[in-house]
Design a protein around this motif. Structure first.
Motif, PDB file in Angstrom:
ATOM      1  N   SER A 116      -6.340  -7.933   1.240  1.00 25.45           N
ATOM      2  CA  SER A 116      -7.738  -8.130   0.830  1.00 25.45           C
ATOM      3  C   SER A 116      -8.980  -9.559   1.012  1.00 25.45           C
ATOM      4  O   SER A 116      -8.065 -10.222  -0.257  1.00 25.45           O
ATOM      5  CB  SER A 116      -7.752  -7.685  -0.626  1.00 25.45           C
ATOM      6  OG  SER A 116      -7.347  -6.230  -0.564  1.00 25.45           O
ATOM      7  N   LEU A 127       0.704  -1.139   0.346  1.00 27.89           N
ATOM      8  CA  LEU A 127       0.284  -0.037   0.150  1.00 27.89           C
ATOM      9  C   LEU A 127       0.838   1.640   0.152  1.00 27.89           C
ATOM     10  O   LEU A 127       1.499   1.576   0.824  1.00 27.89           O
ATOM     11  CB  LEU A 127      -1.356  -0.216   1.596  1.00 27.89           C
ATOM     12  CG  LEU A 127      -2.164   1.217   1.398  1.00 27.89           C
ATOM     13  CD1 LEU A 127      -2.641   1.383   0.289  1.00 27.89           C
ATOM     14  CD2 LEU A 127      -2.260   1.318   2.594  1.00 27.89           C
ATOM     15  N   THR A 159      -1.621  -4.878   2.275  1.00 25.14           N
ATOM     16  CA  THR A 159      -2.309  -4.683   3.048  1.00 25.14           C
ATOM     17  C   THR A 159      -3.181  -6.311   2.572  1.00 25.14           C
ATOM     18  O   THR A 159      -2.182  -6.949   1.466  1.00 25.14           O
ATOM     19  CB  THR A 159      -3.534  -4.046   1.799  1.00 25.14           C
ATOM     20  OG1 THR A 159      -2.959  -4.220   0.954  1.00 25.14           O
ATOM     21  CG2 THR A 159      -3.541  -2.341   2.468  1.00 25.14           C
ATOM     22  N   ARG A 213      -2.230   6.081   0.089  1.00 24.21           N
ATOM     23  CA  ARG A 213      -3.958   5.590   0.060  1.00 24.21           C
ATOM     24  C   ARG A 213      -3.946   4.701   1.326  1.00 24.21           C
ATOM     25  O   ARG A 213      -4.997   4.465   1.724  1.00 24.21           O
ATOM     26  CB  ARG A 213      -3.484   4.854  -1.038  1.00 24.21           C
ATOM     27  CG  ARG A 213      -3.669   5.336  -2.293  1.00 24.21           C
ATOM     28  CD  ARG A 213      -2.665   3.810  -3.366  1.00 24.21           C
ATOM     29  NE  ARG A 213      -4.003   2.659  -3.403  1.00 24.21           N
ATOM     30  CZ  ARG A 213      -3.790   1.733  -3.638  1.00 24.21           C
ATOM     31  NH1 ARG A 213      -2.927   1.744  -4.479  1.00 24.21           N
ATOM     32  NH2 ARG A 213      -4.878   0.393  -3.456  1.00 24.21           N
ATOM     33  N   THR A 225      -6.395   5.889   3.344  1.00 22.72           N
ATOM     34  CA  THR A 225      -7.830   6.097   3.575  1.00 22.72           C
ATOM     35  C   THR A 225      -7.717   4.615   3.678  1.00 22.72           C
ATOM     36  O   THR A 225      -9.381   4.159   4.409  1.00 22.72           O
ATOM     37  CB  THR A 225      -8.478   7.019   2.732  1.00 22.72           C
ATOM     38  OG1 THR A 225      -8.148   6.677   1.627  1.00 22.72           O
ATOM     39  CG2 THR A 225      -7.904   8.824   3.076  1.00 22.72           C
ATOM     40  N   GLU A 226      -7.743   3.931   2.786  1.00 19.31           N
ATOM     41  CA  GLU A 226      -7.333   2.607   2.706  1.00 19.31           C
ATOM     42  C   GLU A 226      -7.884   1.255   4.111  1.00 19.31           C
ATOM     43  O   GLU A 226      -8.400   0.404   4.167  1.00 19.31           O
ATOM     44  CB  GLU A 226      -7.048   1.655   1.538  1.00 19.31           C
ATOM     45  CG  GLU A 226      -7.846   2.750   0.384  1.00 19.31           C
ATOM     46  CD  GLU A 226      -7.086   1.845  -0.899  1.00 19.31           C
ATOM     47  OE1 GLU A 226      -6.493   0.488  -1.026  1.00 19.31           O
ATOM     48  OE2 GLU A 226      -6.474   1.907  -2.205  1.00 19.31           O
ATOM     49  N   ILE A 227      -6.949   2.230   4.907  1.00 18.94           N
ATOM     50  CA  ILE A 227      -7.073   1.304   5.939  1.00 18.94           C
ATOM     51  C   ILE A 227      -7.255   2.384   7.298  1.00 18.94           C
ATOM     52  O   ILE A 227      -7.079   1.263   8.159  1.00 18.94           O
ATOM     53  CB  ILE A 227      -5.573   0.887   6.383  1.00 18.94           C
ATOM     54  CG1 ILE A 227      -4.760   2.116   6.506  1.00 18.94           C
ATOM     55  CG2 ILE A 227      -4.909  -0.354   5.123  1.00 18.94           C
ATOM     56  CD1 ILE A 227      -3.318   1.388   6.947  1.00 18.94           C
ATOM     57  N   THR A 228      -7.223   3.385   7.540  1.00 21.33           N
ATOM     58  CA  THR A 228      -8.121   4.005   8.886  1.00 21.33           C
ATOM     59  C   THR A 228      -9.263   3.807   9.429  1.00 21.33           C
ATOM     60  O   THR A 228      -9.541   3.559  10.138  1.00 21.33           O
ATOM     61  CB  THR A 228      -8.321   5.761   8.052  1.00 21.33           C
ATOM     62  OG1 THR A 228      -8.408   5.725   7.129  1.00 21.33           O
ATOM     63  CG2 THR A 228      -6.722   6.153   8.173  1.00 21.33           C
ATOM     64  N   GLU A 272     -12.514  -6.422  -0.581  1.00 18.52           N
ATOM     65  CA  GLU A 272     -12.381  -5.127   0.947  1.00 18.52           C
ATOM     66  C   GLU A 272     -10.887  -5.779   1.294  1.00 18.52           C
ATOM     67  O   GLU A 272     -10.248  -6.879   1.926  1.00 18.52           O
ATOM     68  CB  GLU A 272     -13.447  -5.439   1.398  1.00 18.52           C
ATOM     69  CG  GLU A 272     -13.555  -5.147   2.433  1.00 18.52           C
ATOM     70  CD  GLU A 272     -14.269  -5.837   4.053  1.00 18.52           C
ATOM     71  OE1 GLU A 272     -14.558  -5.060   4.772  1.00 18.52           O
ATOM     72  OE2 GLU A 272     -15.581  -6.010   3.740  1.00 18.52           O
ATOM     73  N   VAL A 273     -10.447  -4.591   2.470  1.00 17.83           N
ATOM     74  CA  VAL A 273      -9.033  -4.800   2.820  1.00 17.83           C
ATOM     75  C   VAL A 273      -9.808  -5.248   4.126  1.00 17.83           C
ATOM     76  O   VAL A 273     -10.568  -4.608   4.836  1.00 17.83           O
ATOM     77  CB  VAL A 273      -8.198  -3.240   2.847  1.00 17.83           C
ATOM     78  CG1 VAL A 273      -7.827  -2.973   3.992  1.00 17.83           C
ATOM     79  CG2 VAL A 273      -7.821  -3.001   1.538  1.00 17.83           C
ATOM     80  N   TYR A 279      -3.841  -5.102   7.762  1.00 17.10           N
ATOM     81  CA  TYR A 279      -2.320  -4.118   7.402  1.00 17.10           C
ATOM     82  C   TYR A 279      -1.565  -4.510   7.941  1.00 17.10           C
ATOM     83  O   TYR A 279      -1.262  -4.989   9.305  1.00 17.10           O
ATOM     84  CB  TYR A 279      -3.245  -2.755   6.610  1.00 17.10           C
ATOM     85  CG  TYR A 279      -3.041  -2.471   8.197  1.00 17.10           C
ATOM     86  CD1 TYR A 279      -1.610  -1.253   9.068  1.00 17.10           C
ATOM     87  CD2 TYR A 279      -4.473  -2.081   9.062  1.00 17.10           C
ATOM     88  CE1 TYR A 279      -1.673  -0.620   9.894  1.00 17.10           C
ATOM     89  CE2 TYR A 279      -3.863  -1.316  10.076  1.00 17.10           C
ATOM     90  CZ  TYR A 279      -3.066  -0.382  10.727  1.00 17.10           C
ATOM     91  OH  TYR A 279      -2.749   0.373  11.946  1.00 17.10           O
TER      92      TYR A 279
END
Length: 292
Positions: A191, A154, A189, A158, A160-163, A195-196, A199
């Motif tokens: 998936s 990741l 990450t 990017r 925001t994909e894990i926050t 969907e993640v 991480y």
């Protein structure tokens, strides 16, 4: 709150940790055999707030920091006192000022054995044991379970994909902290179905590397999210702080060369910090001893 304290033959004054030469902080951590490099201290100073105990000629006798995570929660860490200051109540003096700065926030920290009685006296309660696992990574890693998903790297832009996933696991928004950690980290990450679901981060720290945070839905996912970093660290000194005492994840770390070097106790003041629930993600590896 008292901004200075007299400890028998000398007086200490509280100063902002950002105003002190980082080399003095490095010397402080070395004096108690903590591994923090100047670069690690710089990261912590960007992530949080803190004070130092300084004498009349600028010598640093102690430190304490707190790290806001959201509006009503913070972690406390880097509470260090030299033996001379500790024996004369310097640790309590530092913590009293940190508690004043934190106000009504709920708090969590990881207590060493030596500091545990102090935190109990300040109203902190025990929740879990953290196993600080470290060592040189084995040349050949243990056999891995079947991968249930897709592993990807990741980019740091990017996050925001894990926050949101991280917030579900921790119970508070750590977006700012993750952004600071990610600047010098490798991020993986996992998936499933687009969907993640997990991480992990790897970054340089202390004597070598630390892998954390590691957030996953189960221990098998956590193994893969750790192994993806370990495979590039054969023979390198690496650390993972985890609350997993045994089971799949702990056994994988042990067989990878990361034995338990020390334990600390996760404690909280205010609301309970750790709330593990079935089907929710969980923090298998801490971001750091001070950061949780």
């Amino acid at each position: 709150m008292q901004k200075s304290v007299r400890l028998k033959s000398f007086e200490l004054v509280a100063g902002d940790i950002r105003d002190v030469d980082v080399e003095l902080l490095h010397a402080l951590s070395i004096s108690v055999r903590w591994p923090h490099r100047p670069k690690d201290w710089e990261l912590f100073r960007r992530a949080g707030h803190g004070i130092v105990a300084v004498d009349g000629i600028g010598r640093v006798f102690g430190s304490a920091m707190w790290f806001p995570q959201g509006d009503n929660f913070a972690t406390v860490g880097l509470v260090i006192t030299t033996p001379r200051a500790q024996a004369q109540g310097g640790g309590r003096w530092l913590m009293d000022q940190i508690l004043e700065q934190c106000g009504n926030r709920n708090l969590a920290l990881n207590a060493t054995h030596a500091a545990y009685p102090l935190y109990v006296s300040l109203g902190f309660t025990s929740e879990a044991i953290v196993y600080m696992r470290q060592g040189e990574v084995q040349q050949t890693l243990p056999a891995l379970p079947t991968l249930g998903g897709e592993l990807n790297e990741l980019p740091s832009d990017r996050l925001t994909e894990i926050t949101a996933l991280d917030e579900r696991a921790v119970g508070t928004n750590r977006a700012r902290l993750l952004a600071l950690l990610a600047k010098d980290a490798s991020i993986a990450t996992l998936s499933r179905g687009g969907e993640v679901v997990g991480y992990s981060m790897r970054r340089e720290f202390g004597r070598g590397f630390v892998i954390g945070p590691i957030v996953a839905q189960n221990a098998w996912d956590a193994v893969h999210l750790t192994a993806v970093h370990l495979k590039n660290l054969e023979g390198r000194f690496t650390r993972v702080d985890t609350r997993e005492r045994d089971g799949v994840f702990a056994e994988f770390l042990q067989r990878s060369g990361l034995g338990v070097a020390e334990t600390v106790t996760t404690m909280s003041k205010g609301r309970r910090f750790l709330n593990r629930e079935d089907k929710n993600p969980w923090v298998y590896g801490l971001a750091g001893h001070a950061l949780n």
